[in-house]
Write a protein that holds these residues in place. Structure first.
Motif, PDB file in Angstrom:
ATOM      1  N   ALA A  49       0.819  -1.215   0.000  1.00 14.22           N
ATOM      2  CA  ALA A  49       0.000   0.000   0.000  1.00 14.22           C
ATOM      3  C   ALA A  49       0.856   1.270   0.000  1.00 14.22           C
ATOM      4  O   ALA A  49       0.362   2.350  -0.308  1.00 14.22           O
ATOM      5  CB  ALA A  49      -0.922   0.008   1.219  1.00 14.22           C
ATOM      6  N   ALA A  50       2.117   1.144   0.347  1.00  9.55           N
ATOM      7  CA  ALA A  50       3.039   2.290   0.359  1.00  9.55           C
ATOM      8  C   ALA A  50       4.355   1.846  -0.275  1.00  9.55           C
ATOM      9  O   ALA A  50       4.588   0.652  -0.468  1.00  9.55           O
ATOM     10  CB  ALA A  50       3.265   2.769   1.789  1.00  9.55           C
ATOM     11  N   ILE A  51       5.212   2.797  -0.595  1.00  8.39           N
ATOM     12  CA  ILE A  51       6.535   2.477  -1.133  1.00  8.39           C
ATOM     13  C   ILE A  51       7.229   1.556  -0.132  1.00  8.39           C
ATOM     14  O   ILE A  51       7.131   1.740   1.076  1.00  8.39           O
ATOM     15  CB  ILE A  51       7.340   3.757  -1.399  1.00  8.39           C
ATOM     16  CG1 ILE A  51       6.671   4.537  -2.531  1.00  8.39           C
ATOM     17  CG2 ILE A  51       8.787   3.434  -1.732  1.00  8.39           C
ATOM     18  CD1 ILE A  51       7.285   5.890  -2.797  1.00  8.39           C
ATOM     19  N   SER A  52       7.932   0.552  -0.643  1.00  7.39           N
ATOM     20  CA  SER A  52       8.556  -0.431   0.237  1.00  7.39           C
ATOM     21  C   SER A  52       9.961  -0.764  -0.224  1.00  7.39           C
ATOM     22  O   SER A  52      10.434  -0.265  -1.246  1.00  7.39           O
ATOM     23  CB  SER A  52       7.689  -1.694   0.299  1.00  7.39           C
ATOM     24  OG  SER A  52       7.458  -2.203  -0.996  1.00  7.39           O
ATOM     25  N   LYS A  53      10.618  -1.637   0.550  1.00  9.81           N
ATOM     26  CA  LYS A  53      11.941  -2.111   0.178  1.00  9.81           C
ATOM     27  C   LYS A  53      12.121  -3.524   0.718  1.00  9.81           C
ATOM     28  O   LYS A  53      11.382  -3.975   1.596  1.00  9.81           O
ATOM     29  CB  LYS A  53      13.050  -1.191   0.706  1.00  9.81           C
ATOM     30  CG  LYS A  53      13.263  -1.246   2.213  1.00  9.81           C
ATOM     31  CD  LYS A  53      14.425  -0.352   2.610  1.00  9.81           C
ATOM     32  CE  LYS A  53      14.710  -0.429   4.099  1.00  9.81           C
ATOM     33  NZ  LYS A  53      15.879   0.386   4.444  1.00  9.81           N
ATOM     34  N   TYR A  99      15.216 -12.647   3.671  1.00 12.30           N
ATOM     35  CA  TYR A  99      14.772 -11.472   2.931  1.00 12.30           C
ATOM     36  C   TYR A  99      13.578 -10.888   3.687  1.00 12.30           C
ATOM     37  O   TYR A  99      12.674 -11.624   4.053  1.00 12.30           O
ATOM     38  CB  TYR A  99      14.374 -11.844   1.504  1.00 12.30           C
ATOM     39  CG  TYR A  99      15.531 -12.371   0.715  1.00 12.30           C
ATOM     40  CD1 TYR A  99      15.793 -13.736   0.667  1.00 12.30           C
ATOM     41  CD2 TYR A  99      16.388 -11.517   0.042  1.00 12.30           C
ATOM     42  CE1 TYR A  99      16.872 -14.224  -0.046  1.00 12.30           C
ATOM     43  CE2 TYR A  99      17.467 -11.993  -0.673  1.00 12.30           C
ATOM     44  CZ  TYR A  99      17.722 -13.344  -0.707  1.00 12.30           C
ATOM     45  OH  TYR A  99      18.789 -13.835  -1.404  1.00 12.30           O
ATOM     46  N   THR A 100      13.584  -9.584   3.905  1.00 12.81           N
ATOM     47  CA  THR A 100      12.524  -8.924   4.659  1.00 12.81           C
ATOM     48  C   THR A 100      11.919  -7.811   3.824  1.00 12.81           C
ATOM     49  O   THR A 100      12.646  -6.955   3.302  1.00 12.81           O
ATOM     50  CB  THR A 100      13.082  -8.329   5.981  1.00 12.81           C
ATOM     51  OG1 THR A 100      13.745  -9.358   6.702  1.00 12.81           O
ATOM     52  CG2 THR A 100      11.968  -7.748   6.825  1.00 12.81           C
ATOM     53  N   LEU A 101      10.610  -7.804   3.696  1.00 11.58           N
ATOM     54  CA  LEU A 101       9.891  -6.751   2.983  1.00 11.58           C
ATOM     55  C   LEU A 101       9.431  -5.724   4.015  1.00 11.58           C
ATOM     56  O   LEU A 101       8.723  -6.066   4.960  1.00 11.58           O
ATOM     57  CB  LEU A 101       8.694  -7.331   2.244  1.00 11.58           C
ATOM     58  CG  LEU A 101       7.804  -6.328   1.506  1.00 11.58           C
ATOM     59  CD1 LEU A 101       8.562  -5.673   0.359  1.00 11.58           C
ATOM     60  CD2 LEU A 101       6.565  -7.017   0.986  1.00 11.58           C
ATOM     61  N   LEU A 102       9.859  -4.493   3.839  1.00 16.21           N
ATOM     62  CA  LEU A 102       9.509  -3.405   4.771  1.00 16.21           C
ATOM     63  C   LEU A 102       8.716  -2.349   4.043  1.00 16.21           C
ATOM     64  O   LEU A 102       9.112  -1.859   2.990  1.00 16.21           O
ATOM     65  CB  LEU A 102      10.777  -2.768   5.341  1.00 16.21           C
ATOM     66  CG  LEU A 102      11.715  -3.694   6.116  1.00 16.21           C
ATOM     67  CD1 LEU A 102      13.054  -3.032   6.336  1.00 16.21           C
ATOM     68  CD2 LEU A 102      11.075  -4.080   7.418  1.00 16.21           C
ATOM     69  N   VAL A 103       7.580  -1.977   4.624  1.00 13.02           N
ATOM     70  CA  VAL A 103       6.774  -0.898   4.083  1.00 13.02           C
ATOM     71  C   VAL A 103       7.268   0.388   4.733  1.00 13.02           C
ATOM     72  O   VAL A 103       7.360   0.492   5.953  1.00 13.02           O
ATOM     73  CB  VAL A 103       5.278  -1.128   4.376  1.00 13.02           C
ATOM     74  CG1 VAL A 103       4.456   0.052   3.879  1.00 13.02           C
ATOM     75  CG2 VAL A 103       4.813  -2.416   3.727  1.00 13.02           C
ATOM     76  N   LEU A 104       7.611   1.360   3.898  1.00 18.48           N
ATOM     77  CA  LEU A 104       8.201   2.607   4.408  1.00 18.48           C
ATOM     78  C   LEU A 104       7.143   3.640   4.749  1.00 18.48           C
ATOM     79  O   LEU A 104       6.050   3.622   4.323  1.00 18.48           O
ATOM     80  CB  LEU A 104       9.169   3.176   3.384  1.00 18.48           C
ATOM     81  CG  LEU A 104      10.268   2.183   2.961  1.00 18.48           C
ATOM     82  CD1 LEU A 104      11.116   2.788   1.873  1.00 18.48           C
ATOM     83  CD2 LEU A 104      11.119   1.764   4.136  1.00 18.48           C
TER      84      LEU A 104
END
Length: 151
Positions: free
Chosen positions: A60-64, A146-151
């Motif tokens: 829903a938001a830019i992530s990395k 591997y970790t997906l983080l929503v910024l």
């Protein structure tokens, strides 16, 4: 000289809100990279493996996505690079070191324009004669996260 490095892709962590489908997924199973050849008078030849992929969903938001490894008693060098990245910006090749902090792997993943994308994981294992070999040191067994983080 035979140097073996086992790469285990076991732990996938996601800090994004729970979704119906997994927001991040490693495919290809556990991989083993064996360094077995070298040229006379030079170091052993690195081995490259591209049999695994990383699939991630738009958030829903830019992530990395970040990467880290656990490899107690690590003796040899293992690097990973994301190739074929079209959604986000791939970081340069990351050297995986036991106990490392989470390191940026893919940044600026957009929150629009796609649903799911898949990239190839390129692992490169290398060793030097000075590092010894698996018979002396034992195999390196990495658990790469591997970790997906929503910024």
């Amino acid at each position: 000289m035979a140097i073996s490095l086992g790469v285990l892709l076991l732990a996938i962590v996601c800090s994004a809100a729970e979704m119906k489908a997994q927001p991040i997924d490693v495919r290809g199973g556990n991989q083993t990279l064996n360094i077995t050849t070298g040229s006379p008078g030079s170091e052993p030849l690195p081995v490259v493996n591209t049999a695994s992929t990383l699939r991630y969903r738009r958030q829903a938001a830019i992530s990395k996505i970040t990467v880290r490894t656990t490899c107690p008693s690590q003796s040899f060098t293992l690097k990973v690079l994301g190739t074929g990245v079209t959604r986000g910006v791939a970081a340069p090749e990351v050297t995986l070191v036991n106990g490392m902090l989470d390191t940026d792997f893919i940044t600026n993943i957009p929150n629009a324009g796609f649903t799911v994308t898949t990239i190839t994981l390129r692992y490169t294992a290398s060793a030097t004669f000075a590092q010894g070999n698996s018979a002396e040191q034992g195999n390196d067994v990495h658990t790469v996260t591997y970790t997906l983080l929503v910024l």
